[in-house]
Motif scaffolding. Structure first.
Motif, mmCIF file in Angstrom:
data_model
loop_
_atom_site.group_PDB
_atom_site.id
_atom_site.type_symbol
_atom_site.label_atom_id
_atom_site.label_comp_id
_atom_site.label_asym_id
_atom_site.label_seq_id
_atom_site.Cartn_x
_atom_site.Cartn_y
_atom_site.Cartn_z
ATOM 1 N N PHE A 54 -6.544 5.405 -7.519
ATOM 2 C CA PHE A 54 -7.470 4.969 -6.616
ATOM 3 C C PHE A 54 -7.697 3.407 -6.849
ATOM 4 O O PHE A 54 -7.782 2.665 -5.909
ATOM 5 C CB PHE A 54 -8.814 5.569 -6.407
ATOM 6 N N ARG A 55 -8.196 3.048 -7.913
ATOM 7 C CA ARG A 55 -8.622 1.532 -8.068
ATOM 8 C C ARG A 55 -7.167 0.541 -7.924
ATOM 9 O O ARG A 55 -7.524 -0.390 -7.526
ATOM 10 C CB ARG A 55 -8.996 1.488 -9.670
ATOM 11 N N LEU A 80 -9.504 2.323 2.053
ATOM 12 C CA LEU A 80 -10.903 1.605 1.716
ATOM 13 C C LEU A 80 -10.677 0.120 1.678
ATOM 14 O O LEU A 80 -11.365 -0.677 2.320
ATOM 15 C CB LEU A 80 -11.484 2.073 0.743
ATOM 16 N N GLY A 81 -9.496 -0.154 1.259
ATOM 17 C CA GLY A 81 -9.393 -1.708 1.099
ATOM 18 C C GLY A 81 -9.040 -2.142 2.614
ATOM 19 O O GLY A 81 -9.608 -3.230 3.117
ATOM 20 N N ASP A 82 -8.349 -1.600 3.477
ATOM 21 C CA ASP A 82 -8.074 -1.785 4.900
ATOM 22 C C ASP A 82 -9.377 -1.937 5.471
ATOM 23 O O ASP A 82 -9.503 -2.945 6.544
ATOM 24 C CB ASP A 82 -7.045 -0.867 5.503
ATOM 25 N N THR A 91 -7.671 3.914 11.185
ATOM 26 C CA THR A 91 -7.935 4.593 9.893
ATOM 27 C C THR A 91 -7.415 6.153 9.973
ATOM 28 O O THR A 91 -6.805 6.407 9.079
ATOM 29 C CB THR A 91 -9.619 4.675 10.107
ATOM 30 N N PHE A 142 -6.588 0.330 -4.084
ATOM 31 C CA PHE A 142 -7.699 -0.361 -3.638
ATOM 32 C C PHE A 142 -7.381 -2.031 -4.039
ATOM 33 O O PHE A 142 -7.449 -2.768 -3.070
ATOM 34 C CB PHE A 142 -8.991 -0.063 -3.994
ATOM 35 N N GLY A 183 0.889 -1.275 -0.022
ATOM 36 C CA GLY A 183 0.272 -0.032 -0.078
ATOM 37 C C GLY A 183 0.980 1.116 0.042
ATOM 38 O O GLY A 183 0.622 2.353 -0.750
ATOM 39 N N GLY A 188 -7.632 4.833 -1.818
ATOM 40 C CA GLY A 188 -7.911 3.380 -2.206
ATOM 41 C C GLY A 188 -7.285 2.336 -1.082
ATOM 42 O O GLY A 188 -7.963 1.373 -0.858
ATOM 43 N N THR A 189 -6.049 2.744 -0.561
ATOM 44 C CA THR A 189 -5.708 1.894 0.556
ATOM 45 C C THR A 189 -6.435 1.554 1.797
ATOM 46 O O THR A 189 -6.752 0.746 2.137
ATOM 47 C CB THR A 189 -4.224 2.434 0.691
ATOM 48 N N SER A 224 -4.481 -3.236 -1.865
ATOM 49 C CA SER A 224 -4.964 -3.548 -0.655
ATOM 50 C C SER A 224 -5.753 -4.859 -0.511
ATOM 51 O O SER A 224 -5.593 -5.625 0.489
ATOM 52 C CB SER A 224 -5.753 -2.391 -0.051
ATOM 53 N N LEU A 225 -6.659 -5.089 -1.139
ATOM 54 C CA LEU A 225 -7.853 -6.271 -1.211
ATOM 55 C C LEU A 225 -6.977 -7.543 -1.556
ATOM 56 O O LEU A 225 -7.304 -8.547 -0.963
ATOM 57 C CB LEU A 225 -8.831 -6.023 -2.209
#
Length: 206
Positions: free
Chosen positions: A113-114, A49-51, A155, A117, A24, A46-47, A120-121
């Protein structure tokens, strides 16, 4: 505070983990170096949100275990302490790596962003980290308010660090990429800190 055990260690551990370069962090630095602050902040969102997705999943599972199997939850606490120490040992033993970032044509912030994300996922270590990390600072009778407070802490601290990385840290990181000794020293210090956290938290949870 907030019914979080070892509150000071909880905050310090989050900060230490933020300082360890991971996928990330690299995605954020890469986006900023290539396309500026806007791209970097998009990667931050993005990072985070994935977390957040992994935190919700980890804490939902932990909440069920805490209430149904207190003994199993205590086992998770010991496993989490061991996992922290193991990560620290890996950092102490592995060579520090890094390469200068290349340049490319500008892309929209949404692209970064994508990418962040997805990074991270698709990092399975993230959910493993949260499952191992959170029990170290929870009591078996912790409420949903405590779980929410822990998520909020992670966060907000992540946002502050990653935003600072975008605004001022990227230039420093690019300079450090040419200083192998500095990278090695930072990695070793983070590793030693994590081993220390693992030992301390294992003792506290006896």
């Amino acid at each position: 505070m907030f019914e979080i055990q070892n509150y000071g260690s909880f905050l310090a551990a989050i900060i230490v983990f933020q300082l360890i370069p991971g996928p990330g962090t690299l995605a954020i630095v890469n986006a900023t170096a290539r396309n500026g602050v806007g791209a970097g902040m998009a990667a931050v969102v993005g990072t985070l949100l994935g977390d957040l997705v992994y935190m919700v999943a980890a804490l939902a599972g932990l909440a069920a275990v805490m209430h149904a199997h207190p003994a199993l939850f205590q086992g998770l606490q010991w496993s989490g302490a061991a996992y922290l120490a193991w990560i620290g040992l890996q950092l102490l033993l592995r060579p520090a790596a890094g390469a200068p970032l290349a340049t490319e044509t500008r892309k929209r912030a949404g692209v970064y962003f994508r990418q962040a994300f997805a990074v991270s996922l698709t990092n399975p270590k993230v959910v493993l980290f949260f499952v191992a990390f959170f029990p170290l600072f929870l009591r078996a009778d912790a409420s949903s308010v405590t779980l929410g407070a822990m998520m909020l802490h992670v966060t907000l601290l992540s946002l502050l660090y990653q935003a600072a990385l975008v605004l001022v840290g990227n230039a420093v990181a690019r300079q450090l990429s040419a200083l192998p000794f500095a990278r090695r020293l930072a990695t070793r210090l983070a590793g030693a800190a994590l081993v220390g956290f693992g030992v301390k938290l294992a003792l506290d949870n006896r």
